[in-house]
Motif scaffolding. Structure first.
Motif, mmCIF file in Angstrom:
data_model
loop_
_atom_site.group_PDB
_atom_site.id
_atom_site.type_symbol
_atom_site.label_atom_id
_atom_site.label_comp_id
_atom_site.label_asym_id
_atom_site.label_seq_id
_atom_site.Cartn_x
_atom_site.Cartn_y
_atom_site.Cartn_z
ATOM 1 N N MET A 166 52.406 17.219 3.561
ATOM 2 C CA MET A 166 51.602 16.678 4.870
ATOM 3 C C MET A 166 51.817 15.158 4.593
ATOM 4 S SD MET A 166 50.825 17.873 7.688
ATOM 5 C CE MET A 166 50.491 19.587 7.148
ATOM 6 N N SER A 167 52.150 14.542 5.842
ATOM 7 C CA SER A 167 52.144 12.960 5.552
ATOM 8 C C SER A 167 50.844 12.643 5.470
ATOM 9 C CB SER A 167 52.726 12.560 6.804
ATOM 10 O OG SER A 167 52.124 12.900 7.943
ATOM 11 N N THR A 168 50.526 11.394 4.829
ATOM 12 C CA THR A 168 49.099 10.918 4.549
ATOM 13 C C THR A 168 48.748 9.427 5.350
ATOM 14 O OG1 THR A 168 50.258 9.530 2.922
ATOM 15 C CG2 THR A 168 49.357 11.676 2.237
ATOM 16 N N ARG A 169 49.672 9.194 6.172
ATOM 17 C CA ARG A 169 49.579 7.918 7.040
ATOM 18 C C ARG A 169 49.834 8.196 8.354
ATOM 19 N NH1 ARG A 169 51.263 3.146 3.562
ATOM 20 N NH2 ARG A 169 51.479 2.013 5.497
ATOM 21 N N SER A 170 49.424 7.538 9.450
ATOM 22 C CA SER A 170 49.680 7.665 10.923
ATOM 23 C C SER A 170 50.822 6.856 11.179
ATOM 24 C CB SER A 170 48.586 7.104 11.602
ATOM 25 O OG SER A 170 48.160 5.770 11.514
ATOM 26 N N ARG A 171 51.268 5.719 10.359
ATOM 27 C CA ARG A 171 52.382 4.898 10.803
ATOM 28 C C ARG A 171 53.162 4.646 9.420
ATOM 29 N NH1 ARG A 171 54.877 1.685 14.729
ATOM 30 N NH2 ARG A 171 55.770 -0.146 13.988
ATOM 31 N N TYR A 172 54.563 4.590 9.283
ATOM 32 C CA TYR A 172 55.250 4.316 8.336
ATOM 33 C C TYR A 172 56.226 3.173 8.470
ATOM 34 C CZ TYR A 172 53.774 8.505 5.921
ATOM 35 O OH TYR A 172 52.800 9.432 5.360
ATOM 36 N N ASP A 173 56.769 2.363 7.514
ATOM 37 C CA ASP A 173 57.626 1.218 7.910
ATOM 38 C C ASP A 173 59.063 2.271 8.341
ATOM 39 O OD1 ASP A 173 56.151 -0.760 7.099
ATOM 40 O OD2 ASP A 173 56.595 -0.526 4.917
ATOM 41 N N ALA A 174 59.308 3.125 7.888
ATOM 42 C CA ALA A 174 60.302 3.951 8.058
ATOM 43 C C ALA A 174 60.129 5.727 7.843
ATOM 44 C CB ALA A 174 61.597 3.555 7.130
ATOM 45 N N VAL A 175 60.652 6.351 8.755
ATOM 46 C CA VAL A 175 60.547 7.802 8.897
ATOM 47 C C VAL A 175 62.275 8.320 8.549
ATOM 48 C CG1 VAL A 175 60.300 9.940 9.624
ATOM 49 C CG2 VAL A 175 58.524 8.128 9.691
ATOM 50 N N VAL A 176 62.478 9.192 7.555
ATOM 51 C CA VAL A 176 63.718 9.736 7.585
ATOM 52 C C VAL A 176 63.742 10.975 7.964
ATOM 53 C CG1 VAL A 176 65.769 9.980 5.740
ATOM 54 C CG2 VAL A 176 64.146 7.860 5.444
ATOM 55 N N VAL A 177 64.755 11.218 8.760
ATOM 56 C CA VAL A 177 65.006 12.518 9.436
ATOM 57 C C VAL A 177 65.986 13.158 8.622
ATOM 58 C CG1 VAL A 177 65.530 13.861 11.455
ATOM 59 C CG2 VAL A 177 64.196 11.958 11.630
ATOM 60 N N GLY A 178 65.729 14.399 7.768
ATOM 61 C CA GLY A 178 66.564 15.170 7.029
ATOM 62 C C GLY A 178 66.726 14.395 5.440
ATOM 63 N N ALA A 179 66.483 15.502 4.666
ATOM 64 C CA ALA A 179 66.550 15.240 3.307
ATOM 65 C C ALA A 179 67.762 15.626 2.326
ATOM 66 C CB ALA A 179 65.339 15.887 2.541
ATOM 67 N N GLY A 180 68.958 15.578 3.027
ATOM 68 C CA GLY A 180 70.305 15.651 2.593
ATOM 69 C C GLY A 180 70.411 14.439 1.686
ATOM 70 N N HIS A 181 71.706 14.325 1.067
ATOM 71 C CA HIS A 181 71.923 13.354 -0.080
ATOM 72 C C HIS A 181 71.731 12.000 0.453
ATOM 73 C CE1 HIS A 181 76.211 12.588 1.066
ATOM 74 N NE2 HIS A 181 75.955 13.726 1.640
ATOM 75 N N ASN A 182 72.193 11.802 1.788
ATOM 76 C CA ASN A 182 72.387 10.516 2.522
ATOM 77 C C ASN A 182 70.555 10.146 2.698
ATOM 78 O OD1 ASN A 182 74.837 9.445 2.614
ATOM 79 N ND2 ASN A 182 75.263 11.006 4.236
ATOM 80 N N GLY A 183 69.972 10.922 3.458
ATOM 81 C CA GLY A 183 68.595 10.720 3.549
ATOM 82 C C GLY A 183 67.841 10.325 2.347
ATOM 83 N N LEU A 184 68.151 10.903 1.187
ATOM 84 C CA LEU A 184 67.280 10.787 0.119
ATOM 85 C C LEU A 184 67.598 9.390 -0.368
ATOM 86 C CD1 LEU A 184 67.477 14.347 -1.519
ATOM 87 C CD2 LEU A 184 65.503 13.273 -0.531
#
Length: 518
Positions: A1-19
């Protein structure tokens, strides 16, 4: 679960490129949230125990590494071992010993060419051709981690610009035929222009040439290496780097919509209980396919290219004996080619283009466990178990849509019969059995890949590959990751200029674009 209401960046997808993107951004001090729809990180680069009761962790989808730059491994401090294979390839032919190509050419390679072709001329052509390819790889590979060059700038960096021109402008079959004349030898070369791509090697559209290029330039050597521990070890190391730098990684988090604004993006997602969440991001990085991004932003996805591969994972109690008499531990140590002569590739493409499953499906087989027995459990290793991965060509998704299960079953029947024709014993006799007594064989068509990984059409590259150079003057000096929305960049294979295979190049480019402000 996310711990903040805003992030500098959100990454959609945890494939090798997203990671990779998440790790670079987090190391630069950005607050980063990664949202992954599946329960496991890694996308198509994962290791799984596929067969109940059989302790073997297979690279379920992608299975080898070539394009991952050493620079990314070093920058992120990835705890990763990539092993070389002693054999580059072995091609089984109906009569005779076949064609053995060592990774580092020795007397066995020369003798094999001579036995197949009757002279040393074909080997001389092979050496000339791949010598030129090696030079191109050495010159081109460093540019993949730089901002995009213009075509003229790139050409100026190449010692053999003619080969680059030929791959761009001429049919791949003609480029290969300039140096290679034997049907089997030409086929071995041409397969690198067809892996994961439904292309006509006689067309001048560049599709096969692009695929060929990406298969031969990795790290300036083009060598395909074995990830020790399986493909999950690659993305596991990337996930550890991202998490260690402070990124938050959330699985079973399905992104449902993206709302871009001038000052950021609202990301809507649901957890595994179906509870809806929303989080704000200064920037969004999309590791999913371009068609997925279009749906998430409310656009109508355009047409996409279909994938064209049949993937079969197997666990065996022993490697089968071969009619040619070659040691199976040598034949299967590299890429084992079956029915991939140039004429067979042409016939299969023509039948598939006409809407028919090819009578003879070209394919290749690879044994991970010969190079890396660590994927085998203690009992399986002690008993001498081995793995085989089969990858079939010219089997586009459209062939499976009318009857997905029946067509996949028939495709499997055909390739197993073709493989049996090269063996001294039926493959079925060598297959291990799972806890229920079923043979350890798992097959996936492009439609199965689409259903599992949300890759439209099951295309393993998320779409047709691009030449790794700026396509317009506006792209020169950029990282080739822009989308229709200024606050969203792409990191996916098909959404970036330089993608394809397990490379991390898309993720690297996305991170550099955000960190460099271009």
């Amino acid at each position: 679960m996310s711990t903040r209401s805003r992030y500098d960046a959100v990454v959609v997808g945890a494939g090798h490129n997203g990671l990779v993107t998440a790790a670079y951004l987090a190391r630069a001090g950005w607050s980063v949230l990664v949202l992954e729809r599946l329960e496991q990180l890694g996308g198509a680069a994962v290791s799984q125990q596929v067969f109940p009761g059989v302790d073997v962790r297979l690279s379920a989808y992608s299975y080898l590494v070539s394009l991952l730059p050493d620079r990314i491994v070093a920058d992120l401090g990835l705890d990763l071992t990539l092993a070389d294979r002693a054999v580059a390839s072995y091609t089984a032919v109906p009569e005779g010993p076949g064609l053995l190509v060592e990774r580092d050419e020795g007397p066995a390679t020369a003798a094999s060419f001579r036995a197949l072709t009757g002279s040393d001329a074909e080997l001389a052509g092979w050496r000339r051709f791949y010598g030129r390819v090696a030079t191109l790889a050495e010159d081109l590979a460093p540019t993949l981690t730089e901002p995009l060059l213009s075509p003229a700038e790139l050409t100026g960096r190449l010692r053999d610009p003619q080969l680059w021109h030929d791959l761009n402008e001429r049919p791949l079959a003609d480029v290969v035929a300039d140096e290679l004349t034997h049907d089997v030898v030409r086929g071995v070369a041409l397969t690198d222009g067809l892996i994961g791509t439904f292309a006509d090697v006689h067309a001048a559209d560049g599709l096969a040439g692009r695929c060929f290029l990406y298969h031969l330039v990795g790290n300036g050597t083009g060598r395909w290496r074995v990830p020790v521990g399986g493909m999950g070890a690659v993305t596991g190391a990337m996930a550890a780097a991202a998490r260690g730098a402070g990124a938050e990684l959330v699985t079973r988090a399905a992104v449902t919509a993206l709302e871009p604004r001038a000052d950021g993006v609202t990301v809507h997602w649901t957890d595994d209980d179906g509870t809806a969440h929303a989080v704000d991001a200064g920037q969004v990085v999309c590791g999913a396919a371009p068609a997925v991004l279009e749906r998430l932003t409310g656009a109508t996805p355009g047409p996409t290219a279909d994938g064209a591969q049949l993937k079969i994972n197997m666990v065996l109690t022993r490697l089968p004996r071969l009619r040619s008499g070659i040691d199976p531990a040598v034949a299967f140590a590299g890429t084992f080619h079956v029915d991939e002569a140039a004429a067979q590739l042409d016939a299969a493409h023509a039948q598939a283009a006409a809407g028919r499953l090819p009578d003879v499906i070209p394919f290749e087989v690879y044994c991970h466990s010969l190079s890396d027995p660590s994927i085998l459990g203690p009992a399986e290793r002690s008993a001498g178990y081995q793995t085989l991965t089969l990858f079939g060509l010219h089997t586009p998704a459209g062939l499976f849509r009318a009857d997905p299960v029946g067509t996949r079953r028939e495709a499997v029947r055909r390739v197993l019969a073709q493989l049996d024709a090269r063996l001294e014993e039926p493959l079925l006799d060598c297959l291990a059995r799972d806890a229920s007594g079923a043979p350890c064989l798992q097959a996936a068509s492009p439609l199965d890949v689409e259903a599992s990984l949300a890759m439209p059409g099951g295309h393993i590259f998320h779409g047709d590959l691009s030449w790794p150079v700026a396509a317009t003057p506006e792209q020169v000096g950029t990282w080739g990751v822009a989308t229709a929305h200024p606050r969203i960049v792409s990191a996916s294979s098909g959404g970036t200029v330089r993608g394809g295979a397990v490379s991390g190049l898309g993720g690297y480019a996305a991170a550099r674009a955000l960190l460099d402000g271009r």
